[in-house]
Design an enzyme around this catalytic site. Structure first.
Site, PDB file in Angstrom:
ATOM      1  CG  ASP A 332      -2.053   0.853   1.245  1.00  0.00           C
ATOM      2  OD1 ASP A 332      -1.879   2.033   0.926  1.00  0.00           O
ATOM      3  OD2 ASP A 332      -3.161   0.372   1.546  1.00  0.00           O
ATOM      4  NE  ARG A 334      -4.892   2.687   0.338  1.00  0.00           N
ATOM      5  CZ  ARG A 334      -5.928   1.923   0.662  1.00  0.00           C
ATOM      6  NH1 ARG A 334      -7.144   2.334   0.417  1.00  0.00           N
ATOM      7  NH2 ARG A 334      -5.745   0.755   1.227  1.00  0.00           N
TER       8      ARG A 334
END
Ligand code: ZN
Length: 419
Positions: A332, A334
């Site tokens: 990830d 983000r």
């Protein structure tokens, strides 16, 4: 002919990577987190006037590249000045105490929506542009009409209309990064962050390493869109109920209805919760963040889909994160540490209903000082069959869940469709 934009394109290149006597007297410093906009100073990112610029990068996020193409082919006059008549926010919003807290907001300009008004006395040469725009809209989502037909949602005629239209206030927000604050959130030194941003963008912004006097950077990335349902004035009022969904972009599901993940069904469920909360005198907020495919991008995302579905044993919940890591190097990207800024910009101090199961979002929001009363998982009946792999893997990795978490053996049994 002499007036055509192509004739007026300047061939004169001014390097902004060094001071060179430019910007020493007419550049207005930005004092991030100052109490008033006049003390803070405007963000001046226009490339029209090099002597006034006080940031690295330019306005418009990734669209600055399209602007360059329009100038290059002669359709846009590089000297065009925006006529901002009647563009002020359709609904007043703020200021809130968080706007002058240098720790609460580091990745957007809190004064960005009213830049044209609060810095209106500056001479026109300074070309001060808004980085946030606030407008109103009616939106129509087919699933909501089904909810009305089934009786789950009630038409009130004001928020949700008889014809299925939902009345919203929406804000588009471009990123404006205060680099010392972003570095602090990521727990790295500012200089380290600046050097790596320079290197990893292929040297796109030399000022990151040559202009330590400039602390604000407008990164060429997507921003955030906020949809507010209900009375905007109640969003910042902790005595009124508030529902929030922070949703990271998933074009495949959100727009095209792909069944490999829960994104659109969860987004629609969030909107439904926002409507119900607004109808009891509160408000709902959807923050839609342009972080496609966990900010890995859609190309990487589709590569991962192939890797998942072609691996030995097929697409399985126990190998869900491993396949992403194989392709992208991480699970990830983000960085939810920056996400709460938009909530602080809205003046939010308490969320009654957080429509999210993400532990990363929950931790970021609560660590930033916002109280979360209740977390709302996606109802099981809204999960598409092929998305069971994703949701079970996420629950096992720490996502909030009210039902059973599967063991490793159980995860291996949750399988998705073949390619
Ligand atoms: Zn998705």
């Amino acid at each position: 002919m002499t007036n055509s934009p192509s004739k007026r394109r300047s061939n004169h290149v001014i390097l902004t990577s060094h001071l060179n006597g430019i910007g020493t007297t007419q550049t207005i410093p930005i004092r991030w987190g100052a109490a008033t906009p006049s003390d803070r100073g405007p963000v001046i990112s226009s490339v029209r006037s090099t002597i006034h610029r006080n940031v690295i990068g330019t306005h418009g996020g990734s669209y600055s590249v399209y602007r360059a193409l329009a100038v290059a082919n002669g359709t846009l006059d590089p000297d065009h000045r925006a006529d901002l008549t009647n563009t002020a926010p359709a609904v007043p919003l703020g200021p809130y105490p968080s706007w002058s807290d240098p720790q609460k907001i580091v990745s957007l300009d809190p004064w960005g929506s009213v830049a044209g008004q609060v810095f209106g006395d500056f001479p026109k040469d300074y070309d001060i542009l808004p980085s946030i725009a606030i407008t109103k809209a009616h939106i129509n989502i087919p699933e909501l009409q089904q909810e009305v037909a089934s009786g789950r949602l009630k038409v009130d005629g004001k928020i949700l209309k008889e014809d299925g239209n939902l009345v919203v206030t929406k804000a588009a927000i471009d990123p404006v990064w205060y680099l010392p604050g972003v570095a602090a959130r990521l727990k790295v030194a500012e200089w380290e962050l600046r050097r790596i941003l320079f290197q990893q963008t292929g040297g796109m912004f030399p000022e990151l390493v040559t202009r330590p006097d400039l602390h604000v950077f407008l990164p060429p990335i997507g921003g955030t869109t906020v949809y507010i349902i209900g009375d905007v004035d109640t969003v910042a009022d902790p005595s009124k109920p508030l529902a929030v969904r922070v949703h990271d972009e998933c074009n495949g599901s959100d727009v095209f209805g792909s069944d490999i993940c829960t994104c659109r069904p969860y987004l629609v469920h969030g909107i439904e919760d926002c409507i119900q909360t607004a109808q009891i005198g509160g408000a709902g907020v959807i923050a839609y963040c342009r972080k496609e495919g966990r900010a890995l991008g859609e190309v990487t995302k589709f590569l991962v889909y192939n890797a998942r579905k072609r691996q030995e044993g097929g697409d399985r919940a126990d190998a869900y994160f491993a396949r992403t890591e194989c392709v992208a190097g991480v699970q990830d990207m983000r960085f939810q540490e920056l996400m709460p800024d938009v909530l602080h910009w809205l003046g939010i101090t308490k969320i009654d209903r957080l429509v999210s199961m993400s532990n990363m979002k929950y931790d970021a929001i609560t660590n930033s000082g916002i109280e979360v009363v209740k977390r709302i998982p996606i109802p099981p009946e809204l999960i598409p069959a092929d998305a069971q792999v994703e949701i079970e893997a996420k629950k096992a990795s720490g996502y909030y869940a009210e039902d059973e978490i599967l063991t490793t053996d159980g995860l291996a049994q949750v399988k998705g469709r073949e390619l």
